[in-house]
Design a protein around this motif. Structure first.
Motif, PDB file in Angstrom:
ATOM      1  N   SER A 113       0.826  -1.216   0.000  1.00 49.71           N
ATOM      2  CA  SER A 113       0.000   0.000   0.000  1.00 49.71           C
ATOM      3  C   SER A 113       0.858   1.263   0.000  1.00 49.71           C
ATOM      4  CB  SER A 113      -0.942   0.009   1.209  1.00 49.71           C
ATOM      5  OG  SER A 113      -1.759  -1.128   1.207  1.00 49.71           O
ATOM      6  N   GLY A 114       1.951   1.234  -0.764  1.00 51.20           N
ATOM      7  CA  GLY A 114       2.831   2.387  -0.879  1.00 51.20           C
ATOM      8  C   GLY A 114       3.755   2.607   0.310  1.00 51.20           C
ATOM      9  N   ARG A 115       3.800   1.678   1.246  1.00 46.98           N
ATOM     10  CA  ARG A 115       4.630   1.834   2.448  1.00 46.98           C
ATOM     11  C   ARG A 115       5.695   0.742   2.491  1.00 46.98           C
ATOM     12  NH1 ARG A 115       0.230   2.720   7.149  1.00 46.98           N
ATOM     13  NH2 ARG A 115       2.099   3.024   8.385  1.00 46.98           N
ATOM     14  N   ASP A 116       6.856   1.100   3.031  1.00 51.34           N
ATOM     15  CA  ASP A 116       7.931   0.130   3.217  1.00 51.34           C
ATOM     16  C   ASP A 116       7.674  -0.657   4.494  1.00 51.34           C
ATOM     17  OD1 ASP A 116       9.648   0.690   0.977  1.00 51.34           O
ATOM     18  OD2 ASP A 116      10.061   2.616   1.931  1.00 51.34           O
ATOM     19  N   ILE A 117       7.762  -1.976   4.373  1.00 49.68           N
ATOM     20  CA  ILE A 117       7.417  -2.861   5.485  1.00 49.68           C
ATOM     21  C   ILE A 117       8.464  -3.958   5.608  1.00 49.68           C
ATOM     22  CG2 ILE A 117       5.727  -4.604   6.233  1.00 49.68           C
ATOM     23  CD1 ILE A 117       3.576  -2.859   5.057  1.00 49.68           C
ATOM     24  N   ILE A 118       8.752  -4.341   6.844  1.00 45.46           N
ATOM     25  CA  ILE A 118       9.558  -5.533   7.132  1.00 45.46           C
ATOM     26  C   ILE A 118       8.631  -6.554   7.771  1.00 45.46           C
ATOM     27  CG2 ILE A 118      11.406  -6.491   8.575  1.00 45.46           C
ATOM     28  CD1 ILE A 118      12.650  -4.759   6.531  1.00 45.46           C
ATOM     29  N   LEU A 119       8.660  -7.772   7.262  1.00 45.78           N
ATOM     30  CA  LEU A 119       7.950  -8.893   7.879  1.00 45.78           C
ATOM     31  C   LEU A 119       8.993  -9.862   8.394  1.00 45.78           C
ATOM     32  CD1 LEU A 119       5.190  -9.533   5.202  1.00 45.78           C
ATOM     33  CD2 LEU A 119       4.957  -8.300   7.357  1.00 45.78           C
ATOM     34  N   GLY A 120       8.857 -10.272   9.648  1.00 51.74           N
ATOM     35  CA  GLY A 120       9.853 -11.178  10.202  1.00 51.74           C
ATOM     36  C   GLY A 120       9.458 -11.704  11.561  1.00 51.74           C
ATOM     37  N   THR A 121      10.469 -11.911  12.389  1.00 53.50           N
ATOM     38  CA  THR A 121      10.250 -12.441  13.730  1.00 53.50           C
ATOM     39  C   THR A 121      11.098 -11.670  14.737  1.00 53.50           C
ATOM     40  OG1 THR A 121      12.009 -14.088  13.519  1.00 53.50           O
ATOM     41  CG2 THR A 121       9.796 -14.800  12.911  1.00 53.50           C
ATOM     42  N   ILE A 122      10.656 -11.728  15.987  1.00 53.92           N
ATOM     43  CA  ILE A 122      11.425 -11.194  17.100  1.00 53.92           C
ATOM     44  C   ILE A 122      11.422 -12.256  18.188  1.00 53.92           C
ATOM     45  CG2 ILE A 122       9.445  -9.965  18.090  1.00 53.92           C
ATOM     46  CD1 ILE A 122      11.548  -7.775  18.966  1.00 53.92           C
ATOM     47  N   THR A 123      12.558 -12.426  18.839  1.00 57.56           N
ATOM     48  CA  THR A 123      12.699 -13.403  19.916  1.00 57.56           C
ATOM     49  C   THR A 123      12.412 -12.743  21.249  1.00 57.56           C
ATOM     50  OG1 THR A 123      14.414 -14.542  18.653  1.00 57.56           O
ATOM     51  CG2 THR A 123      14.293 -15.039  21.007  1.00 57.56           C
ATOM     52  N   ASP A 124      11.508 -13.330  22.013  1.00 52.20           N
ATOM     53  CA  ASP A 124      11.214 -12.854  23.370  1.00 52.20           C
ATOM     54  C   ASP A 124      12.192 -13.570  24.297  1.00 52.20           C
ATOM     55  OD1 ASP A 124      10.150 -12.347  25.939  1.00 52.20           O
ATOM     56  OD2 ASP A 124       8.167 -12.040  25.066  1.00 52.20           O
ATOM     57  N   ILE A 125      13.263 -12.904  24.643  1.00 53.70           N
ATOM     58  CA  ILE A 125      14.343 -13.493  25.442  1.00 53.70           C
ATOM     59  C   ILE A 125      13.832 -13.898  26.816  1.00 53.70           C
ATOM     60  CG2 ILE A 125      16.612 -13.037  26.448  1.00 53.70           C
ATOM     61  CD1 ILE A 125      16.869 -10.880  24.114  1.00 53.70           C
ATOM     62  N   THR A 126      13.009 -13.055  27.423  1.00 53.52           N
ATOM     63  CA  THR A 126      12.482 -13.309  28.758  1.00 53.52           C
ATOM     64  C   THR A 126      11.606 -14.559  28.796  1.00 53.52           C
ATOM     65  OG1 THR A 126      12.506 -10.942  29.148  1.00 53.52           O
ATOM     66  CG2 THR A 126      11.212 -12.243  30.673  1.00 53.52           C
ATOM     67  N   LYS A 127      10.935 -14.846  27.702  1.00 53.58           N
ATOM     68  CA  LYS A 127      10.039 -16.006  27.633  1.00 53.58           C
ATOM     69  C   LYS A 127      10.748 -17.231  27.065  1.00 53.58           C
ATOM     70  CE  LYS A 127       6.400 -13.733  29.038  1.00 53.58           C
ATOM     71  NZ  LYS A 127       5.760 -14.008  30.298  1.00 53.58           N
ATOM     72  N   GLY A 128      12.042 -17.304  27.223  1.00 50.15           N
ATOM     73  CA  GLY A 128      12.791 -18.493  26.825  1.00 50.15           C
ATOM     74  C   GLY A 128      12.999 -18.656  25.333  1.00 50.15           C
ATOM     75  N   GLY A 129      13.024 -17.558  24.606  1.00 48.88           N
ATOM     76  CA  GLY A 129      13.292 -17.637  23.172  1.00 48.88           C
ATOM     77  C   GLY A 129      12.053 -17.789  22.319  1.00 48.88           C
ATOM     78  N   LYS A 130      10.889 -17.531  22.887  1.00 46.60           N
ATOM     79  CA  LYS A 130       9.639 -17.618  22.141  1.00 46.60           C
ATOM     80  C   LYS A 130       9.671 -16.638  20.973  1.00 46.60           C
ATOM     81  CE  LYS A 130       4.654 -17.476  23.015  1.00 46.60           C
ATOM     82  NZ  LYS A 130       3.639 -17.245  24.054  1.00 46.60           N
ATOM     83  N   LEU A 131       9.248 -17.081  19.793  1.00 44.66           N
ATOM     84  CA  LEU A 131       9.237 -16.232  18.607  1.00 44.66           C
ATOM     85  C   LEU A 131       7.870 -15.603  18.409  1.00 44.66           C
ATOM     86  CD1 LEU A 131      11.129 -18.444  16.014  1.00 44.66           C
ATOM     87  CD2 LEU A 131      11.986 -16.420  17.166  1.00 44.66           C
ATOM     88  N   PHE A 132       7.872 -14.348  18.007  1.00 46.64           N
ATOM     89  CA  PHE A 132       6.643 -13.651  17.653  1.00 46.64           C
ATOM     90  C   PHE A 132       6.788 -13.111  16.238  1.00 46.64           C
ATOM     91  CE2 PHE A 132       6.449 -13.560  22.226  1.00 46.64           C
ATOM     92  CZ  PHE A 132       5.100 -13.805  22.470  1.00 46.64           C
ATOM     93  N   ASP A 133       5.671 -13.072  15.501  1.00 37.73           N
ATOM     94  CA  ASP A 133       5.676 -12.414  14.199  1.00 37.73           C
ATOM     95  C   ASP A 133       5.879 -10.927  14.424  1.00 37.73           C
ATOM     96  OD1 ASP A 133       5.235 -14.733  12.711  1.00 37.73           O
ATOM     97  OD2 ASP A 133       3.069 -14.560  12.888  1.00 37.73           O
ATOM     98  N   LEU A 134       6.635 -10.326  13.538  1.00 36.31           N
ATOM     99  CA  LEU A 134       7.008  -8.923  13.654  1.00 36.31           C
ATOM    100  C   LEU A 134       6.676  -8.213  12.351  1.00 36.31           C
ATOM    101  CD1 LEU A 134       8.710  -6.662  15.164  1.00 36.31           C
ATOM    102  CD2 LEU A 134      10.667  -7.579  13.922  1.00 36.31           C
ATOM    103  N   LYS A 135       6.078  -7.037  12.466  1.00 33.49           N
ATOM    104  CA  LYS A 135       5.818  -6.202  11.294  1.00 33.49           C
ATOM    105  C   LYS A 135       6.316  -4.804  11.627  1.00 33.49           C
ATOM    106  CE  LYS A 135       2.115  -5.056   8.055  1.00 33.49           C
ATOM    107  NZ  LYS A 135       0.678  -5.244   7.770  1.00 33.49           N
ATOM    108  N   LEU A 136       7.226  -4.295  10.801  1.00 35.84           N
ATOM    109  CA  LEU A 136       7.763  -2.947  10.952  1.00 35.84           C
ATOM    110  C   LEU A 136       7.247  -2.119   9.781  1.00 35.84           C
ATOM    111  CD1 LEU A 136      11.491  -3.864  11.733  1.00 35.84           C
ATOM    112  CD2 LEU A 136       9.628  -3.498  13.358  1.00 35.84           C
ATOM    113  N   ILE A 137       6.603  -1.002  10.080  1.00 35.96           N
ATOM    114  CA  ILE A 137       6.008  -0.162   9.042  1.00 35.96           C
ATOM    115  C   ILE A 137       6.649   1.218   9.126  1.00 35.96           C
ATOM    116  CG2 ILE A 137       3.867   0.791   8.111  1.00 35.96           C
ATOM    117  CD1 ILE A 137       2.465  -1.463   9.884  1.00 35.96           C
TER     118      ILE A 137
END
Length: 175
Positions: A113-137
């Motif tokens: 939609s005309g915007r630069d976006i990153i799609l990826g993951t982020i590691t929650d270190i405190t939660k033992g390395g749990k991965l979350f989907d990440l969107k940077l707009i």
């Protein structure tokens, strides 16, 4: 750790197929100059909490699954502090080589939609390395970045419930 790396690269492969109209050909290199817009240090405050991302561009990273496809991608490191207390941080690894796989943020870029976006993951270190989907707009002036986190689909065995970072927040480019 091996499982996280494989999941990360499978996500990259899936995202690259979605991002491009056809799957990449073997021995190809998918360049992405848009990623340069995200490189740098980003900081945001929510009350007494401070979130910091340091994002780097890595070129010609070999994707898994014997495809011999190389891509540009963003890797990064983050910290989350409350007042003077560090809740979690991977910033101490920001100078380590990519091969050490110490990054806590990873993703690929696209235009939506005309915007630069990153799609990826982020590691929650405190939660033992749990991965979350990440969107940077990124906003149009490239100085403000919206961050959205979401639970990854599927069954998560052995991971603590919840998330350390907020679901949505804003970061501003420092350098």
């Amino acid at each position: 750790m091996q499982k996280k790396i494989v999941l990360f690269f499978l996500g990259l492969l899936a995202a690259s197929i979605v991002t491009y109209s056809q799957p990449p050909k073997p021995n190809s290199y998918i360049r992405n100059a848009r990623l340069n817009r995200f490189v740098g240090t980003w900081i945001g405050n929510i009350g007494s909490d401070t979130i910091r991302f340091v994002l780097l561009k890595k070129k010609k990273v070999l994707m898994p699954l014997n495809t011999n496809v190389r891509v540009d991608l963003i890797v990064g490191f983050h910290s989350y502090t409350r007042g003077d207390s560090i809740i979690e941080s991977s910033l101490e690894y920001s100078k380590t080589p990519y091969a050490d796989k110490k990054f806590s943020i990873s993703g690929i870029g696209k235009k939506e939609s005309g915007r630069d976006i990153i799609l990826g993951t982020i590691t929650d270190i405190t939660k033992g390395g749990k991965l979350f989907d990440l969107k940077l707009i990124l906003n149009s002036k490239r100085k403000r970045m919206e961050v959205e986190l979401a639970n990854r689909e599927g069954i998560h065995i052995g991971w603590a419930p919840g998330r350390t970072l907020p679901e949505k927040f804003i970061l501003y480019k420092c350098r």
